[in-house]
Scaffold this motif. Structure first.
Motif, short mmCIF file in Angstrom:
data_model
loop_
_atom_site.label_atom_id
_atom_site.label_comp_id
_atom_site.label_asym_id
_atom_site.label_seq_id
_atom_site.Cartn_x
_atom_site.Cartn_y
_atom_site.Cartn_z
N GLU A 209 40.92 41.69 83.29
CA GLU A 209 39.95 42.29 82.38
C GLU A 209 39.95 43.80 82.49
O GLU A 209 39.84 44.51 81.49
N LEU A 210 40.05 44.30 83.69
CA LEU A 210 40.11 45.74 83.90
C LEU A 210 41.27 46.34 83.13
O LEU A 210 41.11 47.31 82.38
N THR A 211 42.45 45.77 83.31
CA THR A 211 43.64 46.29 82.65
C THR A 211 43.51 46.24 81.14
O THR A 211 43.83 47.22 80.44
N SER A 212 43.05 45.10 80.63
CA SER A 212 42.94 44.92 79.19
C SER A 212 41.92 45.87 78.56
O SER A 212 42.21 46.57 77.58
N LYS A 213 40.72 45.94 79.15
CA LYS A 213 39.68 46.78 78.56
C LYS A 213 40.00 48.26 78.69
O LYS A 213 39.76 49.03 77.76
N ALA A 214 40.52 48.65 79.84
CA ALA A 214 40.86 50.06 80.02
C ALA A 214 41.89 50.49 78.99
O ALA A 214 41.84 51.62 78.47
N SER A 215 42.81 49.60 78.66
CA SER A 215 43.82 49.91 77.65
C SER A 215 43.21 49.98 76.24
O SER A 215 43.51 50.89 75.47
N GLU A 216 42.30 49.06 75.95
CA GLU A 216 41.69 49.01 74.62
C GLU A 216 40.80 50.22 74.33
O GLU A 216 40.65 50.62 73.17
N VAL A 217 40.19 50.78 75.36
CA VAL A 217 39.29 51.92 75.15
C VAL A 217 39.81 53.17 75.85
O VAL A 217 39.04 54.00 76.33
N SER A 218 41.12 53.30 75.89
CA SER A 218 41.73 54.42 76.61
C SER A 218 41.38 55.77 76.00
O SER A 218 41.57 56.82 76.63
N ASP A 219 40.86 55.76 74.78
CA ASP A 219 40.48 57.02 74.12
C ASP A 219 39.10 57.51 74.59
O ASP A 219 38.71 58.64 74.26
N LEU A 220 38.39 56.69 75.37
CA LEU A 220 37.05 57.06 75.81
C LEU A 220 37.08 57.64 77.22
O LEU A 220 37.90 57.24 78.05
N ASP A 221 36.17 58.54 77.51
CA ASP A 221 36.07 59.12 78.86
C ASP A 221 35.18 58.22 79.72
O ASP A 221 34.05 58.54 80.04
N VAL A 222 35.76 57.08 80.10
CA VAL A 222 35.06 56.10 80.92
C VAL A 222 35.67 56.10 82.31
O VAL A 222 36.89 56.17 82.47
N ARG A 223 34.82 56.03 83.32
CA ARG A 223 35.29 55.92 84.70
C ARG A 223 35.19 54.45 85.10
O ARG A 223 34.11 53.86 85.08
N TRP A 224 36.33 53.87 85.49
CA TRP A 224 36.41 52.44 85.76
C TRP A 224 36.29 52.16 87.26
O TRP A 224 37.03 52.73 88.07
N HIS A 225 35.37 51.26 87.60
CA HIS A 225 35.16 50.85 88.98
C HIS A 225 35.61 49.40 89.12
O HIS A 225 35.07 48.51 88.44
N PHE A 226 36.57 49.15 90.00
CA PHE A 226 36.98 47.78 90.27
C PHE A 226 36.14 47.26 91.43
O PHE A 226 36.18 47.83 92.52
N ILE A 227 35.39 46.18 91.20
CA ILE A 227 34.42 45.73 92.20
C ILE A 227 34.68 44.30 92.66
O ILE A 227 33.91 43.77 93.46
N GLY A 228 35.76 43.67 92.20
CA GLY A 228 36.04 42.29 92.57
C GLY A 228 37.04 42.20 93.71
O GLY A 228 37.58 43.20 94.18
N GLN A 229 37.28 40.97 94.15
CA GLN A 229 38.25 40.76 95.22
C GLN A 229 39.65 41.10 94.71
O GLN A 229 40.04 40.67 93.61
#
Length: 234
Positions: A69-89
């Motif tokens: 999900e991280l990979t997919s969403k980060a790619s889909e909204v790569s135009d946004l200035d979002v900071r992504w936090h991975f919090i799962g195992q």
């Protein structure tokens, strides 16, 4: 205008506002500055369109539990200035994919994973990482034993591509959150003795973020109270 499933942007804004008011109230009671507390919105199982709605409402810190999900969403909204936090195992064989999309990894709990994240570094930009601490007696749960956190911290500090930011934990279901987070605070203080800049304490979710703030949490991971019920995956 995009919408999360069953959740219009006005309702989303109201949920955000309500949570931020509760954070501010809790910070005030704890004699803390609410501006020093980062609210991470966890969008697990929600579509990338919800991230766009959140961004439009001022959200810049987003969390994901699963690498796919991280990979997919980060790619889909790569135009946004979002900071992504991975919090799962995290699995070591997913280290490269996680590192390519995440700005911070909250769930580093073993030297082997630290080595994997370091090995796949593609540039000189360090990756922010937190040591996940297991506050339960269940060895099958994610996180390192509190007594071993300092040893792992020393190992992380030897890896130039990783930047140790602090600690993370999930409160056990069979313990009052306040006492669990107090134990996490002790571990956080021990880690800070090794790295004074490792000031992050990632703790507190929808049901216990008030107690986490009391214990000094700097990063809250809040999902359904903001995003609404997770969509049916079936």
């Amino acid at each position: 205008m995009t919408e999360g499933p069953g959740l219009g942007r006005a309702a989303l804004a109201a949920r955000l506002s309500a949570i931020d008011e509760r954070i501010a109230d809790a910070a005030r009671r704890a004699n803390r500055d609410a501006s020093e507390i980062t609210r991470i919105v966890v969008t697990k199982f929600h579509p990338a369109s919800l991230v766009r709605d959140l961004h439009a409402l001022g959200v810049r810190e987003v969390g994901e539990n699963r690498q796919q999900e991280l990979t997919s969403k980060a790619s889909e909204v790569s135009d946004l200035d979002v900071r992504w936090h991975f919090i799962g195992q995290a699995q070591t064989n997913k280290a490269s994919a996680i590192r390519r999309s995440a700005d911070a990894v909250h769930s580093l709990d073993r030297a082997k994973l630290a080595d994997s994240l370091h090995r796949v570094a593609e540039d000189d930009e360090p990756l922010d990482v937190l040591i996940q601490v297991n506050l339960t007696k269940d060895e099958g749960r994610g996180g390192i034993e509190p007594a071993d956190a300092s040893t792992l911290a020393e190992h992380i500090l030897s890896l130039s591509s990783l930047r140790l930011r602090g600690v993370m934990a999930v409160a056990p279901l069979d313990e009052e959150p306040a006492s669990a987070f107090a134990r996490l605070r002790v571990v956080a203080d021990q880690v800070r003795l090794l790295e004074p800049s490792a000031t992050w304490i990632s703790a507190g979710m929808t049901g216990d973020f008030v107690e986490a703030i009391d214990a000094g949490a700097t990063h809250l991971r809040i999902g359904s109270a903001i995003t609404g019920p997770r969509p049916d995956r079936g």
